[in-house]
Design an enzyme around this catalytic site. Sequence first.
Site, PDB file in Angstrom:
ATOM      1  CG  ASP A  32      -0.590 -29.755  21.417  1.00 24.75           C
ATOM      2  OD1 ASP A  32      -1.716 -29.515  21.878  1.00 24.75           O
ATOM      3  OD2 ASP A  32       0.429 -29.911  22.133  1.00 24.75           O
ATOM      4  CB  SER A  79      -0.111 -25.094  35.530  1.00 28.42           C
ATOM      5  OG  SER A  79       0.270 -25.276  36.872  1.00 28.42           O
ATOM      6  CB  SER A 119     -10.461 -16.004  35.700  1.00 25.90           C
ATOM      7  OG  SER A 119      -9.890 -17.232  36.131  1.00 25.90           O
ATOM      8  CE1 TYR A 142      -1.619 -20.140  32.448  1.00 21.77           C
ATOM      9  CE2 TYR A 142      -3.169 -19.316  34.086  1.00 21.77           C
ATOM     10  CZ  TYR A 142      -2.922 -19.933  32.878  1.00 21.77           C
ATOM     11  OH  TYR A 142      -3.967 -20.344  32.087  1.00 21.77           O
ATOM     12  CB  VAL A 172     -12.102 -24.556  31.463  1.00 18.63           C
ATOM     13  CG1 VAL A 172     -12.978 -25.320  30.474  1.00 18.63           C
ATOM     14  CG2 VAL A 172     -12.073 -23.076  31.123  1.00 18.63           C
TER      15      VAL A 172
END
Length: 312
Positions: A32, A79, A119, A142, A172
């Site tokens: 990360d 985002s 999605s 995005y 989510v």
Amino acid sequence: MAKYLVTGAAGFIGRSIAAALLKRGESVRGIDNLITGKRSNLVGLESMEFIEGDLTDPRQCADACEGVEIVFHEAALASVPRSVADPAGTNLHCVTATLNLLVAARDAGVRRVIYAGSSSAYGDTPTLPKREDMLPNPISPYAVAKLAGEQYMRAFARVYGLETVVLRYFNVFGPFQDPTSHYSGVLAIFCRRMLAGEQPTIYGDGEQSRDFTYIDNVVHANLLAANAPAEKVSGQMMNVATGSRITLNETFSVLRDLTAYDGDAAFGQPRSGDIRDSLADIALAGELLGYKPIVNFKEGLRRTVDWYRSGS
Ligand code: UD1
């Protein structure tokens, strides 16, 4: 030597997948860059080998993939509004990073890469539910970036024989989702504000709807995707969601009960790049993975509110 690599391991979804793998006694490496991931999310994951590194650097991708069999690629700048403010940053950390990771995975002999699709790729088409055979229609930077990553997955399966599985997540939510940024998911923001007795803001009229998906369902789908036979899943893309939707206004009223917030919501301008309605058809993931949701929306929201309330 770690068998599994989780990218974005200090983020909400990455840390949840890593925790489930560790609970099964697996050896896990996480990477990360801590742009949106947080060190505090690594609490409880002490047995994971952690690399603070950035997938935009091919060398760090190579180090991360060394000796690994299966990669869960969750790292992203997740985002829509952030991508509207900084499309190049989103492209770098979603597209370039994904391509670098795939090249490193191929070169290291990784067997399978499972990708966090979005999605948002479906865009604002009126047809519901969204099925995987619909043409993509991304309307935000995005969505374009996450869709490009999907296409790279498929190409690497076709061209190099890397096993790839794309899971298209629908909104989510759950414990460990960061509620502190204005780029955060709506449920995280609302839980935090309403528990603190602060007024949340609904952008638009609140009649937009989402197929909000509790994190345990997403973790479950990922573990199934890791074990599914290659002939069935490699090169495939499928929705991961609950298959039901709720409007933001309805969500606000459920949250009022759960949080004991007794005020109203404020209403603001609709957000640029937003879609109106989102609902998944989850039959394909059922067929290919044997996936069905294990925690429904209301139960998930109850657990989520409890988690934020506990101040974890
Ligand atoms: C989108 C993507 C999703 C992606 C996520 C990453 C779609 C269908 N989904 O979700 O796949 O993982 O971005 O962030 O495009 N809202 C408020 N008040 C707030 C915050 C948000 O009303 O304080 C509204 C937004 O305007 C939006 C809805 O809540 O209508 C959901 O927003 P958000 O949680 O950011 O997710 P999406 O943009 O739907």
